[in-house]
Design a protein around this motif. Structure first.
Motif, PDB file in Angstrom:
ATOM      1  N   LEU A   5       0.730  -1.199   0.049  1.00 11.08           N
ATOM      2  CA  LEU A   5       0.051   0.200  -0.042  1.00 11.08           C
ATOM      3  C   LEU A   5       0.910   1.215  -0.056  1.00 11.08           C
ATOM      4  N   HIS A   6       1.231   1.659  -1.090  1.00 13.25           N
ATOM      5  CA  HIS A   6       2.200   2.706  -1.357  1.00 13.25           C
ATOM      6  C   HIS A   6       1.552   4.013  -1.784  1.00 13.25           C
ATOM      7  N   LEU A   7       1.625   5.159  -0.915  1.00 16.70           N
ATOM      8  CA  LEU A   7       0.850   6.287  -1.472  1.00 16.70           C
ATOM      9  C   LEU A   7       1.818   7.387  -1.034  1.00 16.70           C
ATOM     10  N   HIS A   8       1.057   8.778  -1.082  1.00 17.09           N
ATOM     11  CA  HIS A   8       1.824  10.060  -0.612  1.00 17.09           C
ATOM     12  C   HIS A   8       0.893  10.620   0.010  1.00 17.09           C
ATOM     13  N   ALA A   9       1.372  11.687   0.739  1.00 16.95           N
ATOM     14  CA  ALA A   9       0.771  12.689   1.678  1.00 16.95           C
ATOM     15  C   ALA A   9       1.048  13.997   1.725  1.00 16.95           C
ATOM     16  N   ALA A  10       0.012  14.897   1.658  1.00 13.35           N
ATOM     17  CA  ALA A  10       0.253  16.539   1.609  1.00 13.35           C
ATOM     18  C   ALA A  10      -0.493  17.099   2.739  1.00 13.35           C
ATOM     19  N   HIS A  11       0.219  18.236   3.051  1.00 11.59           N
ATOM     20  CA  HIS A  11      -0.756  19.134   4.134  1.00 11.59           C
ATOM     21  C   HIS A  11      -1.579  19.792   3.323  1.00 11.59           C
ATOM     22  N   ASP A  12      -2.198  20.828   4.084  1.00  9.87           N
ATOM     23  CA  ASP A  12      -3.481  21.484   3.571  1.00  9.87           C
ATOM     24  C   ASP A  12      -3.394  22.147   2.249  1.00  9.87           C
ATOM     25  N   ASP A  13      -2.185  22.572   1.894  1.00 10.89           N
ATOM     26  CA  ASP A  13      -1.988  23.600   0.894  1.00 10.89           C
ATOM     27  C   ASP A  13      -2.394  22.632  -0.482  1.00 10.89           C
ATOM     28  N   ALA A  14      -2.171  21.499  -0.477  1.00  6.91           N
ATOM     29  CA  ALA A  14      -2.573  20.668  -1.675  1.00  6.91           C
ATOM     30  C   ALA A  14      -3.994  20.754  -1.822  1.00  6.91           C
ATOM     31  N   TRP A  15      -4.810  20.843  -0.882  1.00  8.03           N
ATOM     32  CA  TRP A  15      -6.664  21.023  -0.870  1.00  8.03           C
ATOM     33  C   TRP A  15      -6.899  22.413  -1.007  1.00  8.03           C
ATOM     34  N   TYR A  16      -6.128  23.358  -0.243  1.00 10.98           N
ATOM     35  CA  TYR A  16      -6.828  24.615  -0.031  1.00 10.98           C
ATOM     36  C   TYR A  16      -5.987  25.921  -0.623  1.00 10.98           C
ATOM     37  N   ARG A  17      -4.917  25.849  -1.278  1.00  9.57           N
ATOM     38  CA  ARG A  17      -4.251  26.875  -1.593  1.00  9.57           C
ATOM     39  C   ARG A  17      -4.006  27.067  -2.977  1.00  9.57           C
ATOM     40  N   ASP A  18      -4.702  28.083  -3.676  1.00  6.98           N
ATOM     41  CA  ASP A  18      -4.675  28.589  -4.893  1.00  6.98           C
ATOM     42  C   ASP A  18      -3.269  28.245  -5.680  1.00  6.98           C
ATOM     43  N   GLY A  19      -3.000  27.704  -6.650  1.00  5.46           N
ATOM     44  CA  GLY A  19      -1.656  27.746  -7.426  1.00  5.46           C
ATOM     45  C   GLY A  19      -0.573  26.832  -6.716  1.00  5.46           C
ATOM     46  N   HIS A  20      -0.868  26.273  -5.568  1.00  2.02           N
ATOM     47  CA  HIS A  20       0.031  25.218  -5.046  1.00  2.02           C
ATOM     48  C   HIS A  20       0.562  24.050  -6.091  1.00  2.02           C
ATOM     49  N   PRO A  21       1.359  23.810  -6.259  1.00  2.00           N
ATOM     50  CA  PRO A  21       2.074  22.828  -7.379  1.00  2.00           C
ATOM     51  C   PRO A  21       1.314  21.252  -7.200  1.00  2.00           C
ATOM     52  N   PHE A  22       1.413  20.863  -5.836  1.00  2.00           N
ATOM     53  CA  PHE A  22       0.635  19.721  -5.583  1.00  2.00           C
ATOM     54  C   PHE A  22      -0.698  19.908  -5.404  1.00  2.00           C
ATOM     55  N   THR A  23      -1.425  18.975  -5.851  1.00  2.00           N
ATOM     56  CA  THR A  23      -2.874  19.139  -6.177  1.00  2.00           C
ATOM     57  C   THR A  23      -4.011  18.277  -5.687  1.00  2.00           C
ATOM     58  N   VAL A  24      -5.170  18.568  -5.506  1.00  2.00           N
ATOM     59  CA  VAL A  24      -5.869  17.616  -5.174  1.00  2.00           C
ATOM     60  C   VAL A  24      -6.120  16.382  -6.170  1.00  2.00           C
ATOM     61  N   ALA A  25      -6.068  16.689  -7.361  1.00  2.00           N
ATOM     62  CA  ALA A  25      -6.103  15.484  -8.332  1.00  2.00           C
ATOM     63  C   ALA A  25      -4.786  14.686  -8.145  1.00  2.00           C
ATOM     64  N   GLN A  26      -3.712  15.068  -7.904  1.00  6.44           N
ATOM     65  CA  GLN A  26      -2.420  14.052  -7.760  1.00  6.44           C
ATOM     66  C   GLN A  26      -2.911  13.382  -6.265  1.00  6.44           C
ATOM     67  N   ALA A  27      -3.361  13.870  -5.131  1.00  7.32           N
ATOM     68  CA  ALA A  27      -3.647  13.170  -3.950  1.00  7.32           C
ATOM     69  C   ALA A  27      -4.706  12.245  -4.004  1.00  7.32           C
ATOM     70  N   ALA A  28      -5.557  12.247  -4.986  1.00  8.59           N
ATOM     71  CA  ALA A  28      -6.744  11.427  -5.152  1.00  8.59           C
ATOM     72  C   ALA A  28      -6.463  10.424  -6.453  1.00  8.59           C
ATOM     73  N   ARG A  29      -5.493  10.403  -7.049  1.00 11.17           N
ATOM     74  CA  ARG A  29      -5.358   9.472  -8.137  1.00 11.17           C
ATOM     75  C   ARG A  29      -3.998   8.650  -8.205  1.00 11.17           C
ATOM     76  N   LEU A  30      -3.136   9.127  -7.386  1.00  9.15           N
ATOM     77  CA  LEU A  30      -1.703   8.768  -7.571  1.00  9.15           C
ATOM     78  C   LEU A  30      -1.729   7.905  -6.222  1.00  9.15           C
ATOM     79  N   GLY A  31      -1.046   6.640  -6.522  1.00  7.79           N
ATOM     80  CA  GLY A  31      -0.772   5.747  -5.096  1.00  7.79           C
ATOM     81  C   GLY A  31      -2.052   4.877  -5.046  1.00  7.79           C
ATOM     82  N   GLY A  32      -1.866   3.949  -4.068  1.00  5.09           N
ATOM     83  CA  GLY A  32      -2.682   2.924  -3.505  1.00  5.09           C
ATOM     84  C   GLY A  32      -3.955   3.365  -2.722  1.00  5.09           C
TER      85      GLY A  32
END
Length: 421
Positions: A188-215
């Protein structure tokens, strides 16, 4: 029903914070002290721990991954197994409790981009592969998380960010996850981000990456992000924050049954007063358990930080379920009761048939994702529905008119933010 969630056994665990030396314990590794810590965790009836090697300790030079450090990590995993605990391992630490831990070969005179320099990336991949491979044959090894909120190094407000594009962030995550899979296939390999991925406009790590990459999708729910300050510790918006992030992530997921791991959640004082920590724990976890496809809950953290250690933000010292001398606190008893109630039971909450539409200006980049942050129009509408008992799911504006997508998730009613008064 096509949208009915697949039943899953729920997991309850804790992020392991060693009592002796905090994460610096890797410098003076003491398996007896670790064993005593793990005994106190197992006594709560939990089933897993998430553990944190310190990257500079394990890989002090780009081409030196210390064998003795890797052996100690395996020894910790074996000690956990002896106590009935599974182990998930974070690799690139990275960042923990306000402190950055980056190896010298990435800083100052050797300053190179953490996400883009070919040599740095190659070193990171080999490090993650090595840790995963060392644990791959352990039956209690769950898998790797790339690192703890590594996205914070890519943007403001970090004081010295390595700025990248969304495309570069996505490519880096794909390479890191592939290294974990190479070391331990099928984990079960995955990645984890803090709030900026979910809430910060322009942040390079995105909700789409959080919800689609990894197991699985990892969410870290911290109500000191403005939620508790704005609404209060006992407000529905605060007690549903973890559930909100779970449901928000599901809007972006390609697989409607993708598991979501509530990988960090805690009761930070004084925003959550210590006398209210048990109640907050009960309410937060109960609300999260009402979300279909939840993998499990991993509380932050196991033990309080010793007051002998200096310079932590005040709230970090008291986040443990147990004191620094391993005595359980009221929140520990609350989580233990919840874990006991669910032991052996299948997690099968009702489908969330009402969904609120989120429009962030495009799913991939989400240039207006700040509407999802505490105080944002979407956040407040969702929280209002939750307070009224509506159990809202979330659907992207681009998918709100897609009958196949709605049917796959069991959504029968679609609301817009303007519909919520």
């Amino acid at each position: 029903m096509h949208g009915a969630p697949a039943p899953r056994p729920l997991r309850f665990g804790v992020n392991y914070t060693p009592t002796r030396g905090w994460f610096h314990h890797w410098l003076d590794f003491d398996l007896d002290a670790v064993g005593a810590d793990l005994d106190s965790i197992a006594s709560l009836g939990l089933d897993h721990v998430r553990v944190f090697p310190l990257w500079p300790v394990f890989q002090p030079n780009r081409t030196l991954i210390r064998p003795r450090a890797v052996e100690q990590l395996v020894a910790l995993a074996d000690a956990a197994a002896a106590r009935g605990l599974d182990v998930a391992v974070d690799g690139l630490q990275g960042h923990l409790s306000s402190f950055d831990f980056l190896p010298a070969w990435t800083r100052t005179w050797h300053r190179r981009g953490l996400f883009t320099d070919p040599d740095v990336v190659a070193g990171q991949r080999e490090y993650l592969r090595t840790l995963a491979a060392a644990l791959a044959d352990r039956p209690n090894f769950l898998g790797m998380t790339v690192g703890n909120e590594v996205n914070q190094f890519s943007d403001d407000p970090h004081p010295d960010p390595d700025r990248i594009t969304r495309e570069q962030a996505g490519r880096w995550l794909e390479l890191m996850l592939a290294a974990c899979e190479e070391g331990a296939p099928g984990g079960l390999h995955l990645h984890a981000a803090h709030d900026d991925a979910w809430y910060r406009d322009g942040h390079p790590f995105t909700v789409a990456q959080a919800a689609r990459l990894g197991g699985a999708t990892a969410v870290h729910s911290w109500v000191f992000n403005g939620t508790a300050q704005r609404y209060g510790a006992g407000a529905p918006a605060t007690e549903h924050h973890a559930a909100y992030l779970v449901e928000l992530s599901k809007a972006w997921a390609v697989d409607p049954r993708r598991p979501v791991w509530l990988q960090e959640v805690g009761a930070p004082a004084p925003l959550v007063p210590p006398q209210d920590a048990a109640r907050f724990t009960e309410a937060t976890v109960a609300n999260a358990l009402d979300c279909p496809d939840l993998w499990g809950v991993t509380w932050w953290c196991s033990h309080d930080v010793s007051r002998e250690l200096a310079d932590f933000p005040e709230l970090e010292y008291g986040l443990g379920l147990l004191t620094n001398d391993r005595r359980p606190k009221p929140a520990a008893a609350a989580l233990a009761r919840i874990a006991a109630r669910w032991r052996g039971r299948t997690h099968r909450p009702a489908v969330r048939s009402t969904a609120l539409v989120v429009d962030v200006g495009g799913a991939e980049e989400a240039p207006r994702r700040s509407v999802c942050a505490p105080g944002g129009a979407f956040f407040e509408a969702w929280a209002s529905l939750a307070a009224d008992g509506a159990r809202p799911a979330v659907v992207l504006a681009e998918r709100a008119g897609d009958p196949a997508h709605l049917s796959a998730r069991g959504i029968t009613t679609v609301l817009r933010v303007g519909d919520v008064t």
